[in-house]
Scaffold this motif. Structure first.
Motif, PDB file in Angstrom:
ATOM      1  N   ASN A   1     -24.321 -64.503 -11.578  1.00 32.50           N
ATOM      2  CA  ASN A   1     -23.968 -65.751 -12.247  1.00 32.50           C
ATOM      3  C   ASN A   1     -24.865 -66.918 -11.858  1.00 32.50           C
ATOM      4  O   ASN A   1     -24.799 -67.989 -12.462  1.00 32.50           O
ATOM      5  N   ASP A   2     -25.696 -66.724 -10.834  1.00 27.83           N
ATOM      6  CA  ASP A   2     -26.546 -67.810 -10.361  1.00 27.83           C
ATOM      7  C   ASP A   2     -27.748 -68.010 -11.281  1.00 27.83           C
ATOM      8  O   ASP A   2     -28.346 -67.049 -11.764  1.00 27.83           O
TER       9      ASP A   2
ATOM     10  N   LYS B   1     -15.469 -73.567   8.371  1.00 28.19           N
ATOM     11  CA  LYS B   1     -14.135 -73.870   7.844  1.00 28.19           C
ATOM     12  C   LYS B   1     -13.430 -74.913   8.706  1.00 28.19           C
ATOM     13  O   LYS B   1     -12.861 -75.885   8.199  1.00 28.19           O
TER      14      LYS B   1
ATOM     15  N   PRO C   1     -12.658 -73.944  -0.547  1.00 26.68           N
ATOM     16  CA  PRO C   1     -12.305 -74.199  -1.951  1.00 26.68           C
ATOM     17  C   PRO C   1     -11.595 -75.532  -2.187  1.00 26.68           C
ATOM     18  O   PRO C   1     -11.609 -76.055  -3.303  1.00 26.68           O
TER      19      PRO C   1
ATOM     20  N   ASN D   1     -17.984 -74.042  -1.640  1.00 30.39           N
ATOM     21  CA  ASN D   1     -16.613 -73.857  -2.118  1.00 30.39           C
ATOM     22  C   ASN D   1     -16.106 -72.429  -1.980  1.00 30.39           C
ATOM     23  O   ASN D   1     -14.901 -72.188  -2.036  1.00 30.39           O
ATOM     24  N   GLU D   2     -17.010 -71.464  -1.792  1.00 27.92           N
ATOM     25  CA  GLU D   2     -16.567 -70.105  -1.487  1.00 27.92           C
ATOM     26  C   GLU D   2     -15.829 -70.072  -0.156  1.00 27.92           C
ATOM     27  O   GLU D   2     -14.886 -69.289   0.030  1.00 27.92           O
ATOM     28  N   ILE D   3     -16.251 -70.903   0.770  1.00 28.45           N
ATOM     29  CA  ILE D   3     -15.630 -70.967   2.090  1.00 28.45           C
ATOM     30  C   ILE D   3     -14.565 -72.065   2.148  1.00 28.45           C
ATOM     31  O   ILE D   3     -13.530 -71.902   2.793  1.00 28.45           O
TER      32      ILE D   3
ATOM     33  N   LYS E   1     -18.758 -68.767   9.782  1.00 29.88           N
ATOM     34  CA  LYS E   1     -17.794 -69.068   8.721  1.00 29.88           C
ATOM     35  C   LYS E   1     -16.557 -69.754   9.285  1.00 29.88           C
ATOM     36  O   LYS E   1     -16.052 -70.730   8.711  1.00 29.88           O
TER      37      LYS E   1
ATOM     38  N   THR F   1     -25.978 -64.034  -6.820  1.00 25.07           N
ATOM     39  CA  THR F   1     -25.101 -63.244  -7.683  1.00 25.07           C
ATOM     40  C   THR F   1     -25.632 -63.293  -9.102  1.00 25.07           C
ATOM     41  O   THR F   1     -26.528 -64.087  -9.433  1.00 25.07           O
TER      42      THR F   1
ATOM     43  N   GLN G   1     -21.532 -74.193  -4.936  1.00 27.53           N
ATOM     44  CA  GLN G   1     -20.767 -72.966  -5.103  1.00 27.53           C
ATOM     45  C   GLN G   1     -20.587 -72.243  -3.768  1.00 27.53           C
ATOM     46  O   GLN G   1     -19.495 -71.754  -3.456  1.00 27.53           O
ATOM     47  N   LYS G   2     -21.654 -72.186  -2.957  1.00 24.57           N
ATOM     48  CA  LYS G   2     -21.570 -71.506  -1.666  1.00 24.57           C
ATOM     49  C   LYS G   2     -20.608 -72.218  -0.726  1.00 24.57           C
ATOM     50  O   LYS G   2     -19.881 -71.583   0.041  1.00 24.57           O
TER      51      LYS G   2
ATOM     52  N   HIS H   1     -23.790 -69.239   4.915  1.00 26.96           N
ATOM     53  CA  HIS H   1     -24.334 -68.307   3.930  1.00 26.96           C
ATOM     54  C   HIS H   1     -25.816 -67.993   4.176  1.00 26.96           C
ATOM     55  O   HIS H   1     -26.346 -67.026   3.629  1.00 26.96           O
TER      56      HIS H   1
END
Length: 446
Positions: free
Chosen positions: A372-373, A189, A214, A210-212, A185, A370, A207-208, A170
C-alpha cells in the motif's frame, strides 16, 4: 507570543539536512507568533566530514546566543569512550570496545543520567527552572530527545510535541534483533504516548508511527527549501565549457552508486565531452576516491569528492552545476530534492526500476515497505513540478546522458523548466507547524 522550547541535536553550524528542519522553525517562528528557545549542542566542525558528529564542543560551558529570531542555548559536548578512541586512533582500532561502549550507552541513556547527549537535558532543565514555556518540541532522531522531553514535561507540567524526521523502532538499523525491536517498540509506546501531539515529514512515516501509536494524532509537516538561502542564486550561471553534475549528502547502502559510476564510465568512454561528476559532503568520500582509482582510473579528475560546507555556500556551489543527481529513496521523500528544485537545475532520479538497484533495495532499504506504500514519492514530485527526469534503469540513463550531452554541446547549458516549487518553502512549513502549536496551546489552556 507562545514560547516554545525546542530540543534539537542537529543544528547549524553542524552541516546536516536534519539540522535544517529545526533551524527553519527558529528562523521563521516569530513571524507567526511563536517565540523559540533552541537547546542544542556545540558543534566545532573541525573535521569537515562525519567525524564532526563526535568531535568535542567548543567550550566546557553553555553558550547562549540571542537574535531577532529567538534564543539558542548550546550545551557542552564531551565524546564518550567509543568516540574518543575513534577520534584518536581511527576506525580500525579497538572495534569491540567501541561497539560495546556504544551499545551500553544506547540502552543506558534511557534509564540513567549519562551519555554524550545528556547535557541537552541538563541545559533544558536549568532553563525551565527559571523560565515558563508553553510547549516543549523535540525533534528526532536521536530519539533520546523524546525521552528528555517527556521527563521535562512531567517535571514542569508542560505539554510536549514529538517531531519525527524518520521512523524510530521501524528503522532496520535500530532493530537488528528481535529483542532489540521489541524493546524499542515498548520504549516508543511508553514515551511518545505521553506527547500531546506528533508531527512528521510524510504520510509514510505517519503510517509507521500510528502502527505503534494509533491514538496519537500525527500532523504531516514536510521538509522543504529555505527561500532566503536561494536569493541571488538565479544570477549564477554555470560555465559552458564542462558539463557538471552534482550530488550532495549521505549515500546509503541501497543507493546504486557503483552502477551509476559504471554508467558514467561507459558514457564517457563512448562520447567526447568535458564532464565532471562532483560529490559534496558524502559519507563515502574515501570509498569513491579508491573505487575510481582502482576500477575506473580514466575517471580520475572527472569524478571528484569535496568536504561538507555550510548550506548557503553549498547552494551557491550547486548552482554552478548543470545537473543534480538524485538516488531513489522510494517511500521516503528525503530532503535534498527540495534544494535541488529551489536552485532550478535539471534533476536526474536514478532509478525508477532498475534490476540491480532493486536487489540493493531489497537487501538494504531501511524500512519494511508494504504493497500500500507509495514507493515513488520523488518521481511524483519531479513529474508534478517538471523538475527533472525519472530515469528508469541503467540503459535509460545512457539515453538521458546522450540527450543532455547533445543539449549542452548545442546551447552550452541544460534547461530547467520547473514550476510550482513555492509550495515546498520551509517558511510555509514553519507556518503550518506554528498553527499546530497554537491549536495545542489553546487546547492545553481549556
Amino acid at each position: 507570543m507562545i514560547k516554545v522550547l525546542i530540543l534539537a541535536y542537529d543544528f547549524p553550524p553542524y552541516v546536516s539536512v536534519g539540522g535544517l528542519r529545526p533551524f527553519s522553525w527558529y528562523k521563521y517562528f516569530r513571524e507567526f507568533g511563536i517565540d523559540p528557545v533552541v537547546i542544542t549542542r556545540q558543534w566545532s566542525n573541525s573535521y569537515g566530514n562525519q567525524l564532526d558528529y563526535i568531535a568535542p564542543g567548543t567550550s566546557t560551558s553553555e553558550i547562549t546566543e540571542e537574535s531577532t529570531f529567538g534564543k539558542i542555548i548550546r550545551s557542552p559536548y564531551h565524546p564518550n569512550l567509543s568516540n574518543r578512541i575513534l577520534l584518536n586512533h581511527g576506525e580500525q582500532k579497538w572495534r569491540l570496545v567501541r561497539k560495546a561502549n556504544s551499545a551500553f550507552l544506547e540502552v543506558a541513556q534511557f534509564y540513567l543520567p549519562l551519555g554524550p547527549k545528556i547535557e541537552l537535558y541538563h541545559a533544558a532543565k536549568r532553563y525551565l527552572s527559571s523560565h515558563k514555556v508553553d510547549l516543549i518540541l523535540a525533534t528526532g532522531d536521536p530519539f533520546v530527545l523524546f525521552h528528555y522531553a517527556s521527563k521535562l514535561s512531567r517535571a514542569f507540567k508542560t505539554p510536549w510535541l514529538a517531531d519525527y524526521r524518520d521512523p524510530w523502532s521501524h528503522h532496520k538499523e535500530n532493530a537488528r534483533s528481535f529483542i532489540v525491536k521489541l524493546w524499542l517498540k515498548s520504549l516508543e509506546k511508553r514515551i511518545v504516548s505521553q506527547a500531546i501531539n506528533a508531527s512528521t515529514v510524510s504520510a509514510f512515516v505517519q503510517q509507521k508511527i500510528n502502527e505503534i501509536l494509533p491514538k496519537v494524532s500525527v500532523e504531516i509537516i514536510p521538509n522543504g527549501y529555505d527561500p532566503d538561502a536561494i536569493e541571488g542564486l538565479q544570477d549564477i550561471s554555470p560555465q559552458n565549457k564542462v558539463l557538471r553534475f552534482a550530488f550532495v549528502g549521505t549515500i546509503y547502502e541501497w543507493h546504486p552508486l557503483e552502477l551509476f559510476l559504471e554508467q558514467i564510465y561507459l558514457f564517457k568512454k563512448d562520447n567526447e565531452i568535458s564532464l565532471e561528476v562532483n560529490f559534496y559532503g558524502t559519507n563515502k568520500t574515501t570509498w569513491i576516491t579508491e573505487f575510481i582509482r582502482n576500477k575506473y582510473p580514466s575517471l580520475v579528475g572527472t569524478v571528484n569528492t569535496f568536504s561538507k560546507m555550510p548550506n548557503q555556500e553549498l547552494l551557491k556551489t550547486l548552482a554552478s552545476h548543470h545537473v543534480m543527481i538524485l538516488f531513489n529513496y522510494y517511500s521516503y521523500l528525503g530532503t535534498k530534492i527540495f534544494d535541488y528544485l529551489a536552485i532550478k537545475r535539471q534533476i536526474i532520479l536514478c532509478f525508477e526500476r532498475d534490476p540491480k538497484a532493486e536487489i540493493l533495495r531489497k537487501r538494504h532499504f531501511s524500512i519494511k515497505e508494504t504493497s500500500n506504500d507509495n514507493t515513488q514519492l520523488q518521481a511524483d514530485v519531479l513529474r508534478k513540478t517538471n523538475g527533472g527526469i525519472v530515469v528508469k534503469d541503467a540503459s535509460h540513463l545512457q539515453v538521458v546522458l546522450t540527450s543532455l550531452r547533445a543539449e549542452f554541446l548545442q546551447t552550452g547549458n541544460i534547461a530547467c523548466d520547473s514550476r510550482d516549487i513555492e509550495q515546498y518553502s520551509r517558511r510555509i512549513q514553519a507556518e503550518r507547524l506554528a498553527s499546530l502549536i497554537k491549536s495545542i496551546s489553546s487546547q492545553s489552556k481549556l
